[in-house]
Every structure is written in structure tokens, then in C-alpha cells.
Design an enzyme around this catalytic site. Sequence first.
Site, PDB file in Angstrom:
ATOM      1  CG  LEU A  52      -2.233  -0.711   1.194  1.00 21.95           C
ATOM      2  CD1 LEU A  52      -2.933  -0.579   2.544  1.00 21.95           C
ATOM      3  CD2 LEU A  52      -3.125  -0.190   0.089  1.00 21.95           C
ATOM      4  CG  ASP A  53       1.178   3.766  -3.417  1.00 19.53           C
ATOM      5  OD1 ASP A  53       2.043   2.900  -3.555  1.00 19.53           O
ATOM      6  OD2 ASP A  53       0.486   4.206  -4.361  1.00 19.53           O
ATOM      7  N   PRO A  54       2.355   4.976   0.719  1.00 17.85           N
ATOM      8  CG  PRO A  54       4.506   5.812   1.106  1.00 17.85           C
ATOM      9  CD  PRO A  54       3.678   5.077   0.077  1.00 17.85           C
ATOM     10  CB  ALA A  56      -2.997   3.728   0.325  1.00 13.74           C
TER      11      ALA A  56
END
Length: 344
Positions: A52-54, A56
Site C-alpha cells: 500500500l502506498d504511503p 493509502a
Amino acid sequence: MTQTSSPRQKIQRRPVHGVLLLDKPLGLSSNQALQKAKWLLRADKAGHTGTLDPLATGVLPLCFGAATKFSQLQLEADKTYEAVLLLGQKTSTADAEGDVIATRPVPDITPALLEAVTRRFTGPLAQIPPMYSALKKDGKALYEYARKGEEVERAARHITIHKLDMALVHDSRAQAAIKIIVSCSKGTYIRTLGEDIGEAIGCGAHLGSLRRLETGGFEAGQCVSLAALEAMSEPEREACLLPAQSLLAAYPTVTLDADNAGRFLSGLRRRGEPGQWGDDAPLVQVYGSHPPAFLGSAHVTADELIPQRLLSPIEVQDILQATQRRLESFALEPPDLTAPSLHL
């Protein structure tokens, strides 16, 4: 007089087995969140089940010990996300962390327009991965090229959008904004989907926020935050763990007697009577009956149980002992043996 700081105490790692459903906070990478949870549990082996991206937040299953053997199942699982698309601006990263590279007026967002765009982006799609991603090209992550201003050719991926809901919402950061809830196959980039929706509308768009609501049957409501985990005692943290076999909950179960269990755990195939192991199946979860314990996964072909991913005898014993300690920690009230964290 000079003061010298005392050496930092080394954490004593220990075997921890199970799945922690973490609600990943904003601003941390998946690996940073994993390392924090691993430190809090003093676990000696851990891994996450997809990045998960930062930017998100949301459901991030973390696997510890024996559970890491089955983490691939979560990588392959369908997922559901909620995102806010900020219309009228395109950014270098397709999300709010990038620089604005184009600004266009936003047309009138009518229900008919939203319905048409929803139909266009539902079902099988070919999606080109974004440059700001961890995919590799000639041994380098795409984001390494992107940070140097370079763009490289990427092959389109075949994905499926199972369901897409769209609604106009107010957001002070943009001329107009749309909230989407999307259920999709593995490998779907929501940033790219948002950018493509913006192009279809004719004004461009980027992600203002992103939250994973569900993955592989695990939902946000089941998750624990890092802040809550930090406030707990170590036994309370351990009680948050689901058993390793929760990753296989959707698959059939086979239970073996003591003799077959021992042979299966050593990697031997088990031939059964017709129908003894059930119908042919690409994946089953396998248990021993004496003592009751999860042993691993297998597949069934022509009444033969064929091992796939097995726990070691030490892992089985660790899990049995941890479960016994947890049962003994209950005071006056009898334990709920149906609770997921108590399954063997």
C-alpha cells in the site's frame, strides 16, 4: 563531566505465528508499518501481503512465522478500495504527492456522464502500470527512472474491475471531485484507474485519497491500528493475531488421523479411499486430529492428498503451546472456542 548514553537494549525476538490485520496509517510505507508491528510483537519472522502506498490507508494483512508460507494467497486475492478523485488537475505521480503538470476545466458532471464512465471502466481492462511504481525494468524499479525524469515503455496488464461505484462529492482541494468504490482483481493500480477516468471525463484527475476496504475476505472493520497496538500489553497484541490458516479460510478442509498426519507432515502423499479427501481440489487446508493442529496446505487429485506448503513440527508445537498459554490466561470466564484467534 561528559555523560555517556547507555547502550540500547536489544530486543529478544521470539517465534510468533499468525496474521495481524493492520489498518495501515497515512504516511507510512507498507514495510515501515510491518517493521513497527514486528518490533511490537518481538517477532522473528514477518512479511506483508502486498504494498500500500504511503498515501493509502486501510487493510494490510501482516503475516508472522508460519503464516508467511501462505501470504501469496493474499497477493492473488481480489481487493476493494475507496478513493477520492480530484478533477481538473493531472500530477506527475497521479496522486496528491506529485507536482501538478496539467490543469483543465471540469465539464458538468451529470448522472448520465458518471453512468457512462462507470460502464466504460467496469469489466476486463488493459491497464498500463504507472511510472511511479515498484515494477522492475532491467533490474531497476520504475520509480527510479521516473525520479530522473525518464519514461520507459511498459506492457499493459490485463485486470478486471468487478464493480465500480461513482458519486460526485465536495472537496475543497479541487474544482470538482468524485468518490469511487472499486472492487478489482490483483495488480490493479487505482492511481492509474483514477487518471484514466479523469481523461475519459475530459479534464484529467489525480488521487486525493485512497483507502483499502477489503482484501481476500478481510475487512477494515476487523483491523487494529498501530496506535492501538502500541497501547496494548504484549499478550493483548498477540491476542489480535488470527491463526495462519485464516489465509485459507475459503478452501475445503481435510482432517488426518495421527498416523497420516505424521506422514503428511514429513512431505509424503497420502492415498485415500474414493472420496476420503473430498472432491479433486487445487487447494485444501489440512489438519491433524490428535492433537488438533493445522499442518499446512495440499491439493487433491484422484483420491491422493499431495502436500504443498507445510508447517514444520517445531512450528506446529509453537502454535499449540501459544494456544495453550492463551487459554490459561483466561481468568474466570471460559474461552470462546469459536473465536478466530483460538483456532488451532
